[in-house]
Write a protein that holds these residues in place. Sequence first.
Motif, PDB file in Angstrom:
ATOM      1  N   LEU A   1       0.833  -1.197   0.000  1.00 39.66           N
ATOM      2  CA  LEU A   1       0.000   0.000   0.000  1.00 39.66           C
ATOM      3  C   LEU A   1       0.864   1.241   0.000  1.00 39.66           C
ATOM      4  O   LEU A   1       0.590   2.211  -0.743  1.00 39.66           O
ATOM      5  CB  LEU A   1      -0.937  -0.012   1.216  1.00 39.66           C
ATOM      6  CG  LEU A   1      -1.864   1.196   1.381  1.00 39.66           C
ATOM      7  CD1 LEU A   1      -2.803   1.347   0.191  1.00 39.66           C
ATOM      8  CD2 LEU A   1      -2.659   1.076   2.685  1.00 39.66           C
ATOM      9  N   ALA A   2       1.916   1.245   0.832  1.00 39.73           N
ATOM     10  CA  ALA A   2       2.827   2.414   0.880  1.00 39.73           C
ATOM     11  C   ALA A   2       3.463   2.653  -0.475  1.00 39.73           C
ATOM     12  O   ALA A   2       3.585   3.801  -0.931  1.00 39.73           O
ATOM     13  CB  ALA A   2       3.893   2.185   1.954  1.00 39.73           C
ATOM     14  N   ASP A   3       3.828   1.579  -1.151  1.00 37.46           N
ATOM     15  CA  ASP A   3       4.455   1.720  -2.468  1.00 37.46           C
ATOM     16  C   ASP A   3       3.471   2.274  -3.502  1.00 37.46           C
ATOM     17  O   ASP A   3       3.823   3.120  -4.313  1.00 37.46           O
ATOM     18  CB  ASP A   3       5.018   0.374  -2.946  1.00 37.46           C
ATOM     19  CG  ASP A   3       6.377   0.067  -2.322  1.00 37.46           C
ATOM     20  OD1 ASP A   3       6.951   0.959  -1.671  1.00 37.46           O
ATOM     21  OD2 ASP A   3       6.851  -1.081  -2.463  1.00 37.46           O
ATOM     22  N   VAL A   4       2.231   1.794  -3.460  1.00 40.47           N
ATOM     23  CA  VAL A   4       1.222   2.303  -4.404  1.00 40.47           C
ATOM     24  C   VAL A   4       0.962   3.779  -4.157  1.00 40.47           C
ATOM     25  O   VAL A   4       0.914   4.590  -5.089  1.00 40.47           O
ATOM     26  CB  VAL A   4      -0.098   1.482  -4.283  1.00 40.47           C
ATOM     27  CG1 VAL A   4      -1.222   2.165  -5.052  1.00 40.47           C
ATOM     28  CG2 VAL A   4       0.105   0.071  -4.805  1.00 40.47           C
ATOM     29  N   LEU A   5       0.818   4.163  -2.890  1.00 41.19           N
ATOM     30  CA  LEU A   5       0.521   5.570  -2.556  1.00 41.19           C
ATOM     31  C   LEU A   5       1.699   6.490  -2.862  1.00 41.19           C
ATOM     32  O   LEU A   5       1.521   7.591  -3.368  1.00 41.19           O
ATOM     33  CB  LEU A   5       0.114   5.695  -1.095  1.00 41.19           C
ATOM     34  CG  LEU A   5      -1.272   5.122  -0.751  1.00 41.19           C
ATOM     35  CD1 LEU A   5      -1.464   5.085   0.766  1.00 41.19           C
ATOM     36  CD2 LEU A   5      -2.389   5.932  -1.404  1.00 41.19           C
ATOM     37  N   SER A   6       2.919   6.030  -2.576  1.00 39.89           N
ATOM     38  CA  SER A   6       4.073   6.900  -2.848  1.00 39.89           C
ATOM     39  C   SER A   6       4.351   6.969  -4.342  1.00 39.89           C
ATOM     40  O   SER A   6       4.779   8.007  -4.867  1.00 39.89           O
ATOM     41  CB  SER A   6       5.327   6.389  -2.107  1.00 39.89           C
ATOM     42  OG  SER A   6       5.698   5.118  -2.573  1.00 39.89           O
ATOM     43  N   GLY A   7       4.054   5.891  -5.058  1.00 37.48           N
ATOM     44  CA  GLY A   7       4.286   5.864  -6.499  1.00 37.48           C
ATOM     45  C   GLY A   7       3.277   6.648  -7.287  1.00 37.48           C
ATOM     46  O   GLY A   7       3.507   7.005  -8.441  1.00 37.48           O
ATOM     47  N   SER A   8       2.133   6.959  -6.641  1.00 35.77           N
ATOM     48  CA  SER A   8       1.086   7.657  -7.391  1.00 35.77           C
ATOM     49  C   SER A   8       1.146   9.172  -7.185  1.00 35.77           C
ATOM     50  O   SER A   8       0.263   9.896  -7.595  1.00 35.77           O
ATOM     51  CB  SER A   8      -0.289   7.133  -6.940  1.00 35.77           C
ATOM     52  OG  SER A   8      -0.464   7.344  -5.561  1.00 35.77           O
ATOM     53  N   GLY A   9       2.182   9.636  -6.499  1.00 37.59           N
ATOM     54  CA  GLY A   9       2.366  11.074  -6.315  1.00 37.59           C
ATOM     55  C   GLY A   9       1.358  11.693  -5.392  1.00 37.59           C
ATOM     56  O   GLY A   9       1.067  12.881  -5.494  1.00 37.59           O
ATOM     57  N   MET A  10       0.790  10.879  -4.476  1.00 32.90           N
ATOM     58  CA  MET A  10      -0.229  11.441  -3.579  1.00 32.90           C
ATOM     59  C   MET A  10       0.408  12.079  -2.359  1.00 32.90           C
ATOM     60  O   MET A  10       1.379  11.577  -1.862  1.00 32.90           O
ATOM     61  CB  MET A  10      -1.166  10.310  -3.131  1.00 32.90           C
ATOM     62  CG  MET A  10      -1.896   9.675  -4.295  1.00 32.90           C
ATOM     63  SD  MET A  10      -2.901   8.293  -3.702  1.00 32.90           S
ATOM     64  CE  MET A  10      -3.228   7.453  -5.220  1.00 32.90           C
TER      65      MET A  10
END
Length: 289
Positions: free
Chosen positions: A280-289
């Motif tokens: 989840l952390a990777d998805v959120l950090s990768g999406s520029g949020m």
Amino acid sequence: MATLGNPRNTIEVLQKYEFHFQKKFGQNFLIDEHVLEKIIRAAGVTKEDFVLEIGPGIGTMTQYLAEAAREVTAVEIDRGLIPILSDTLREYDNVSVLNKDILKVDIAALAEEKNGGRPIKVVANLPYYITTPIIMGLFEKQVPLDSITVMVQKEVAQRMQAVPGTKDYGALSLTVQYYAEAYIAAYVPPNCFIPRPTVGSAVIRLKRHQMPPVDCRDPELLFRLIRAAFGQRRKTLQNALHNSPECGFAKERLAAAIETLGWEASVRGEALTLKQFAMLADVLSGSGM
């Protein structure tokens, strides 16, 4: 020198020095030789080892550590215990005592001086109110650490080794397990201490991971997500993260991230593994949020 694991010897020392227990330091001294031996075994102390002991009290466990280890440094905050330690440890030339607050000791420098910078073993019978800050401080400051073997409140030990979906599982479980493998070596009833604590205790060994068990681009974000998810553990993961001042992600973005990972919108933090939080952390950090 009589061993202090024997209650009679402990009482004699306390009477000799007219020692009064300091409630502010959360002092409870072990008076059970079997428990002391279990701690030494759980810590895996050998003659090769330098051991940092936190909270030696009157030197009860220090005596056992001195017999088992190459060298011991014991850090004691209570100035009133220093003369007692000079007495109870006088026969050991491999022990040094520091009268300091462990939170203010440069442990990395101590490891360098005493152990050539190699990983050290920490053994402690900590005041329960300060257990978590000390353990987290040791992990987070990148101290060269082999393991921490510590007496803690029974419920805290159970939280440290808890698994997803159980009532004990929470932010402490995940944070400890990111850094170490947790293993409860013994449960210790109140009658093994003087004075008796009001709660049960446990000896837990935290063996430091060589590498974190999960890959995560942004560990700081990982820990923020974990704290936020369990800050409101009865809420869905999406709502807990949205409401948290530490995260404050927009609901739409959280919903998109949860959907990307193939999870139900109703998922709660207590159901997620450490690996899933890292994803989840990777998805959120990768999406520029």
